[in-house]
Design a protein around this motif. Structure first.
Motif, PDB file in Angstrom:
ATOM      1  N   CYS A  53      -9.781  28.802  32.265  1.00  0.00           N
ATOM      2  CA  CYS A  53     -10.246  28.528  33.622  1.00  0.00           C
ATOM      3  C   CYS A  53      -9.594  27.262  34.151  1.00  0.00           C
ATOM      4  CB  CYS A  53     -11.768  28.464  33.707  1.00  0.00           C
ATOM      5  SG  CYS A  53     -12.603  27.746  32.327  1.00  0.00           S
ATOM      6  N   GLN A  54      -9.478  27.185  35.443  1.00  0.00           N
ATOM      7  CA  GLN A  54      -8.824  26.057  36.091  1.00  0.00           C
ATOM      8  C   GLN A  54      -9.540  24.737  35.846  1.00  0.00           C
ATOM      9  OE1 GLN A  54      -5.741  26.804  36.627  1.00  0.00           O
ATOM     10  NE2 GLN A  54      -5.673  26.103  38.744  1.00  0.00           N
ATOM     11  N   ASN A  55     -10.870  24.750  35.935  1.00  0.00           N
ATOM     12  CA  ASN A  55     -11.631  23.525  35.750  1.00  0.00           C
ATOM     13  C   ASN A  55     -11.728  23.212  34.261  1.00  0.00           C
ATOM     14  OD1 ASN A  55     -13.472  21.450  35.532  1.00  0.00           O
ATOM     15  ND2 ASN A  55     -14.873  22.286  37.058  1.00  0.00           N
ATOM     16  N   LEU A  56     -11.007  22.210  33.852  1.00  0.00           N
ATOM     17  CA  LEU A  56     -10.927  21.829  32.445  1.00  0.00           C
ATOM     18  C   LEU A  56     -12.300  21.594  31.831  1.00  0.00           C
ATOM     19  CD1 LEU A  56      -9.184  20.886  30.022  1.00  0.00           C
ATOM     20  CD2 LEU A  56      -9.140  18.633  31.086  1.00  0.00           C
ATOM     21  N   MET A  57     -13.180  20.929  32.562  1.00  0.00           N
ATOM     22  CA  MET A  57     -14.472  20.537  32.009  1.00  0.00           C
ATOM     23  C   MET A  57     -15.450  21.704  31.836  1.00  0.00           C
ATOM     24  SD  MET A  57     -13.881  17.443  31.363  1.00  0.00           S
ATOM     25  CE  MET A  57     -15.458  16.721  30.969  1.00  0.00           C
ATOM     26  N   THR A  58     -15.116  22.881  32.381  1.00  0.00           N
ATOM     27  CA  THR A  58     -15.998  24.043  32.201  1.00  0.00           C
ATOM     28  C   THR A  58     -15.443  25.056  31.209  1.00  0.00           C
ATOM     29  OG1 THR A  58     -15.030  25.220  34.087  1.00  0.00           O
ATOM     30  CG2 THR A  58     -16.946  23.801  34.539  1.00  0.00           C
ATOM     31  N   ARG A  59     -14.324  24.764  30.599  1.00  0.00           N
ATOM     32  CA  ARG A  59     -13.788  25.669  29.592  1.00  0.00           C
ATOM     33  C   ARG A  59     -14.708  25.675  28.369  1.00  0.00           C
ATOM     34  NH1 ARG A  59      -7.442  23.961  29.140  1.00  0.00           N
ATOM     35  NH2 ARG A  59      -6.894  24.320  31.321  1.00  0.00           N
ATOM     36  N   PRO A  60     -14.988  26.842  27.821  1.00  0.00           N
ATOM     37  CA  PRO A  60     -15.870  26.917  26.653  1.00  0.00           C
ATOM     38  C   PRO A  60     -15.391  26.062  25.470  1.00  0.00           C
ATOM     39  CG  PRO A  60     -15.539  29.096  27.586  1.00  0.00           C
ATOM     40  CD  PRO A  60     -14.600  28.173  28.309  1.00  0.00           C
ATOM     41  N   GLY A  61     -14.103  26.054  25.201  1.00  0.00           N
ATOM     42  CA  GLY A  61     -13.584  25.255  24.092  1.00  0.00           C
ATOM     43  C   GLY A  61     -13.744  23.762  24.323  1.00  0.00           C
ATOM     44  N   VAL A  62     -13.543  23.324  25.556  1.00  0.00           N
ATOM     45  CA  VAL A  62     -13.710  21.906  25.890  1.00  0.00           C
ATOM     46  C   VAL A  62     -15.181  21.519  25.765  1.00  0.00           C
ATOM     47  CG1 VAL A  62     -13.564  20.202  27.762  1.00  0.00           C
ATOM     48  CG2 VAL A  62     -11.640  21.751  27.318  1.00  0.00           C
ATOM     49  N   ILE A  63     -16.056  22.377  26.235  1.00  0.00           N
ATOM     50  CA  ILE A  63     -17.488  22.101  26.097  1.00  0.00           C
ATOM     51  C   ILE A  63     -17.849  21.992  24.616  1.00  0.00           C
ATOM     52  CG2 ILE A  63     -19.801  23.080  26.448  1.00  0.00           C
ATOM     53  CD1 ILE A  63     -18.648  24.232  29.140  1.00  0.00           C
ATOM     54  N   LYS A  64     -17.309  22.880  23.804  1.00  0.00           N
ATOM     55  CA  LYS A  64     -17.564  22.838  22.355  1.00  0.00           C
ATOM     56  C   LYS A  64     -17.074  21.516  21.758  1.00  0.00           C
ATOM     57  CE  LYS A  64     -16.999  25.693  18.251  1.00  0.00           C
ATOM     58  NZ  LYS A  64     -16.392  26.901  17.684  1.00  0.00           N
ATOM     59  N   LEU A  65     -15.929  21.043  22.231  1.00  0.00           N
ATOM     60  CA  LEU A  65     -15.410  19.740  21.776  1.00  0.00           C
ATOM     61  C   LEU A  65     -16.385  18.614  22.090  1.00  0.00           C
ATOM     62  CD1 LEU A  65     -11.682  19.379  22.935  1.00  0.00           C
ATOM     63  CD2 LEU A  65     -12.531  19.071  20.623  1.00  0.00           C
ATOM     64  N   LEU A  66     -16.941  18.655  23.281  1.00  0.00           N
ATOM     65  CA  LEU A  66     -17.769  17.556  23.773  1.00  0.00           C
ATOM     66  C   LEU A  66     -19.191  17.543  23.212  1.00  0.00           C
ATOM     67  CD1 LEU A  66     -16.607  17.488  27.491  1.00  0.00           C
ATOM     68  CD2 LEU A  66     -15.914  15.966  25.630  1.00  0.00           C
ATOM     69  N   VAL A  67     -19.686  18.673  22.759  1.00  0.00           N
ATOM     70  CA  VAL A  67     -21.066  18.705  22.261  1.00  0.00           C
ATOM     71  C   VAL A  67     -21.149  18.565  20.742  1.00  0.00           C
ATOM     72  CG1 VAL A  67     -21.902  20.040  24.230  1.00  0.00           C
ATOM     73  CG2 VAL A  67     -21.207  21.237  22.148  1.00  0.00           C
TER      74      VAL A  67
END
Length: 147
Positions: A53-67
């Motif tokens: 997805c375009q919005n980096l902060m809503t990508r599932p993998g990025v969210i997984k990184l952050l949590v």
């Protein structure tokens, strides 16, 4: 004994502009694993992006990184482009990594603008820290000479 640095990897398909070439997640994972071995890092996981997805902060993998609750020192990517091609898009994620105490590190040394900007971000931080340490040593030395 010095603590071994912990790292987590992040991969997503990277399309090379102006071509049909795609750097797949398997090649990126192999590069990250090789880099971690070479640098003596403990690679605790490699997160594969599932949605581009375009919005980096809503990508599932990025969210997984952050949590993640386990502390990491480095977030490894094969190239910065696996996250974003513009620093403005990357800034919110870099701010979150700062809060986690993690640094974004690319396993390849590329010369595109965003890769250089990320490298300089951490090099400038290291230079400032070294300067402060040198100033503190000089102050301590001058104080000991006075005493």
């Amino acid at each position: 004994m010095k603590r071994r640095k912990k790292a987590i990897g992040y991969v997503s398909e990277v399309k090379i502009p102006g071509s049909d070439q795609v750097i797949d997640v398997e090649a990126q994972t192999a590069a990250i694993e090789a880099f971690a071995r070479q640098e003596g890092l403990e690679l605790i996981d490699v997160i594969k992006e599932t949605e581009a997805c375009q919005n980096l902060m809503t990508r599932p993998g990025v969210i997984k990184l952050l949590v993640r609750h386990e502390r990491v020192d480095l977030v490894l990517v094969e190239r910065i482009w696996s996250l974003a091609r513009k620093k403005s898009a990357l800034e919110p994620l870099l701010a979150e990594f700062d809060k986690m105490g993690a640094k974004l590190t690319a396993t390849t040394y590329l010369w595109d603008m965003v890769s250089q900007q990320v490298r300089h971000r951490y090099h400038e931080e290291l230079a400032a820290r070294a300067k402060r340490a040198a100033e503190e040593r000089a102050l301590a030395q001058s104080l000991s000479e006075v005493a």
